[in-house]
Design a protein around this motif. Structure first.
Motif, PDB file in Angstrom:
ATOM      1  N   UNK A 116      46.416  28.239 -15.757  1.00  0.00           N
ATOM      2  CA  UNK A 116      45.128  28.906 -15.937  1.00  0.00           C
ATOM      3  C   UNK A 116      45.010  29.478 -17.339  1.00  0.00           C
ATOM      4  N   UNK A 117      46.084  30.096 -17.820  1.00  0.00           N
ATOM      5  CA  UNK A 117      46.090  30.644 -19.173  1.00  0.00           C
ATOM      6  C   UNK A 117      45.785  29.546 -20.192  1.00  0.00           C
ATOM      7  N   UNK A 118      46.443  28.403 -20.040  1.00  0.00           N
ATOM      8  CA  UNK A 118      46.245  27.286 -20.967  1.00  0.00           C
ATOM      9  C   UNK A 118      44.807  26.787 -20.922  1.00  0.00           C
ATOM     10  N   UNK A 119      44.263  26.637 -19.717  1.00  0.00           N
ATOM     11  CA  UNK A 119      42.891  26.139 -19.579  1.00  0.00           C
ATOM     12  C   UNK A 119      41.889  27.085 -20.233  1.00  0.00           C
ATOM     13  N   UNK A 120      42.095  28.380 -20.052  1.00  0.00           N
ATOM     14  CA  UNK A 120      41.185  29.354 -20.664  1.00  0.00           C
ATOM     15  C   UNK A 120      41.291  29.342 -22.185  1.00  0.00           C
ATOM     16  N   UNK A 121      42.483  29.110 -22.704  1.00  0.00           N
ATOM     17  CA  UNK A 121      42.633  28.993 -24.153  1.00  0.00           C
ATOM     18  C   UNK A 121      41.879  27.764 -24.679  1.00  0.00           C
ATOM     19  N   UNK A 122      41.881  26.684 -23.914  1.00  0.00           N
ATOM     20  CA  UNK A 122      41.123  25.489 -24.309  1.00  0.00           C
ATOM     21  C   UNK A 122      39.628  25.808 -24.370  1.00  0.00           C
ATOM     22  N   UNK A 123      39.124  26.521 -23.349  1.00  0.00           N
ATOM     23  CA  UNK A 123      37.701  26.876 -23.314  1.00  0.00           C
ATOM     24  C   UNK A 123      37.363  27.798 -24.489  1.00  0.00           C
ATOM     25  N   UNK A 124      38.248  28.750 -24.765  1.00  0.00           N
ATOM     26  CA  UNK A 124      38.048  29.581 -25.953  1.00  0.00           C
ATOM     27  C   UNK A 124      37.883  28.721 -27.195  1.00  0.00           C
ATOM     28  N   UNK A 125      38.745  27.734 -27.320  1.00  0.00           N
ATOM     29  CA  UNK A 125      38.711  26.863 -28.487  1.00  0.00           C
ATOM     30  C   UNK A 125      37.396  26.134 -28.640  1.00  0.00           C
ATOM     31  N   UNK A 126      36.796  25.737 -27.517  1.00  0.00           N
ATOM     32  CA  UNK A 126      35.509  25.038 -27.570  1.00  0.00           C
ATOM     33  C   UNK A 126      34.452  25.912 -28.234  1.00  0.00           C
ATOM     34  N   UNK A 127      34.352  27.157 -27.797  1.00  0.00           N
ATOM     35  CA  UNK A 127      33.303  28.033 -28.332  1.00  0.00           C
ATOM     36  C   UNK A 127      33.617  28.483 -29.756  1.00  0.00           C
ATOM     37  N   UNK A 128      34.896  28.748 -30.062  1.00  0.00           N
ATOM     38  CA  UNK A 128      35.245  29.130 -31.428  1.00  0.00           C
ATOM     39  C   UNK A 128      34.942  27.994 -32.401  1.00  0.00           C
ATOM     40  N   UNK A 129      35.336  26.780 -32.011  1.00  0.00           N
ATOM     41  CA  UNK A 129      35.122  25.647 -32.908  1.00  0.00           C
ATOM     42  C   UNK A 129      33.648  25.328 -33.082  1.00  0.00           C
ATOM     43  N   UNK A 130      32.880  25.426 -32.004  1.00  0.00           N
ATOM     44  CA  UNK A 130      31.446  25.162 -32.119  1.00  0.00           C
ATOM     45  C   UNK A 130      30.806  26.124 -33.113  1.00  0.00           C
ATOM     46  N   UNK A 131      31.171  27.405 -33.010  1.00  0.00           N
ATOM     47  CA  UNK A 131      30.631  28.389 -33.949  1.00  0.00           C
ATOM     48  C   UNK A 131      31.120  28.109 -35.371  1.00  0.00           C
TER      49      UNK A 131
END
Length: 412
Positions: A116-131
């Motif tokens: 779960x921790x890993x998956x949430x870090x991936x989702x974080x990455x999506x929004x950080x990279x988009x910005x």
């Protein structure tokens, strides 16, 4: 941070009218603040590696990959944003992504297991990279050549500052209040970033040209960019830069926590004051490029990085910390030059070029966490450092493609 950014940019703006200088410096300061609040939690979790290893009862290599799994989402989002860039309003997209970033950041405080921790870090990455991608594209489209270099340097300076204060904040909150509060603190900062971006980018620069005017498809633009050897060299350089950075500052934590240093978690957080020199030197990249050209400026950063890696092989804590400071300063200086050079080298469709560069960049970060973690566990820290040194030399060799542009950067 903002003062250092504006001081470093001043040399690149000599001869500009007073009003133009004021506008560029103000924009650069705001861009640095937005970058700081965008990427504050990207590397903050690296400072928590020993605590996270204990919490989830896993090895340094497994936890290192999980902590840096955000780079998977960042690489994917870079490509997706490039594909959809013509349909995305840059200004609105930046603040919306930052607001959404606060959601997975908050949920990390309650991750029940490593998956779960890993998956949430991936989702974080999506929004950080988009910005991140939308901001770089916005800057590439809105800034003149000289102003672009300063704006990019400002953005990277904000990135550097986020590395320092993100790690300090994570360590202090985890040490004083518990692991969950580190992620709560980051979520609040993400929302602050959304508010700043909505106010400043959303209202200060006037309306944009409609996004559908660019000719040709994104795939055609990618073919053009990948056929440009100067750009492909920059993509490879981006891969190496984050590979070396992530690997160094992820596994240096393990070295500092073990013999001969034996630093506790709270003191490991304080170690990241080694990023202070990078905050002061990165804004100078724009002036260096304007004065000496991109290639000599880039090689200056690479030389500092190699010297720093050499010092990471010593058992002396002061020498080790100086090595970390040189690696951080050298890599961020080189990154500032390289990121700005992509914007100058791409002849069209900057969103597609930035997307490819950032995808390579973030894939380098994940590769560094995974591959150097294996080397670190199997063969030790010295072999890991030697591997990173060889890759840094390779980045220097690739930068020869910048030589044609050295001394040709002119004001526009």
């Amino acid at each position: 941070m903002a003062a250092a950014t504006m001081a470093g940019l001043g040399d690149a703006l000599d001869g500009y009218p007073r009003e133009t200088r004021r506008m560029v410096l103000h924009r650069s300061a705001m861009i640095a603040v937005i970058a700081f609040l965008t990427l504050i939690d990207l590397f903050g979790s690296q400072a928590l590696l020993p605590t996270l290893m204990e919490t989830f009862d896993v090895s340094a290599a497994r936890m290192g990959v999980a902590v840096n799994a955000s780079t998977i989402g960042m690489a994917a989002a870079s490509i997706i944003v490039a594909l959809l860039a013509r349909r995305i309003d840059r200004k609105r997209g930046i603040w919306v992504c930052l607001a959404l970033l606060s959601i997975p950041t908050t949920l990390l405080a309650h991750a029940p297991d490593l998956t779960t921790f890993t998956a949430l870090r991936v989702v974080q990455g999506v929004f950080m990279s988009a910005a991140f991608t939308l901001t770089l594209t916005y800057l590439s489209e809105e800034c003149s050549i000289t102003a672009l270099g300063g704006a990019m340097a400002a953005y990277i300076t904000g990135n550097v500052a986020s590395n320092l204060f993100g790690r300090l904040l994570a360590s202090e909150l985890a040490n004083d209040f518990g692991l969950a509060h580190s992620f709560y603190g980051f979520a609040v900062l993400n929302l602050m970033g959304a508010a700043v971006a909505a106010y400043y980018i959303g209202t200060k620069d006037g309306p944009r040209t409609p996004l559908g005017n660019e000719a040709g498809s994104v795939l055609a633009a990618w073919r053009d960019h990948l056929g440009n050897t100067r750009l492909t060299a920059m993509f490879a350089i981006g891969f190496v830069l984050l590979f070396v950075f992530v690997a160094t500052f992820t596994y240096a934590n393990g070295v500092l926590a073990a013999e001969p240093f034996n630093l506790p978690q709270a003191r490991i957080g304080l170690v990241y004051f080694v990023f202070v020199p990078a905050i002061l030197t990165t804004p100078l990249a724009a002036g260096a490029v304007a004065k000496w050209g991109p290639w000599p400026s880039f090689m200056g950063g690479i030389t500092g990085t190699l010297l720093g890696l050499t010092l990471l092989l010593t058992p002396s804590l002061p020498a080790f910390l100086l090595g970390l400071a040189l690696v951080g300063s050298g890599l961020f200086f080189a990154q500032s030059v390289a990121t700005g050079h992509v914007g100058r080298t791409a002849t069209h469709d900057h969103a597609a070029a930035n997307g490819l560069y950032l995808a390579a960049y973030y894939l380098g970060g994940l590769s560094g966490a995974f591959l150097i973690g294996r080397v670190f566990e199997a063969q030790g820290w010295p072999m890991a450092v030697l591997t990173l040194g060889a890759l840094t030399v390779a980045a220097g060799a690739l930068s020869v493609k910048m030589r044609a542009d050295s001394g040709t950067i002119q004001k526009a």
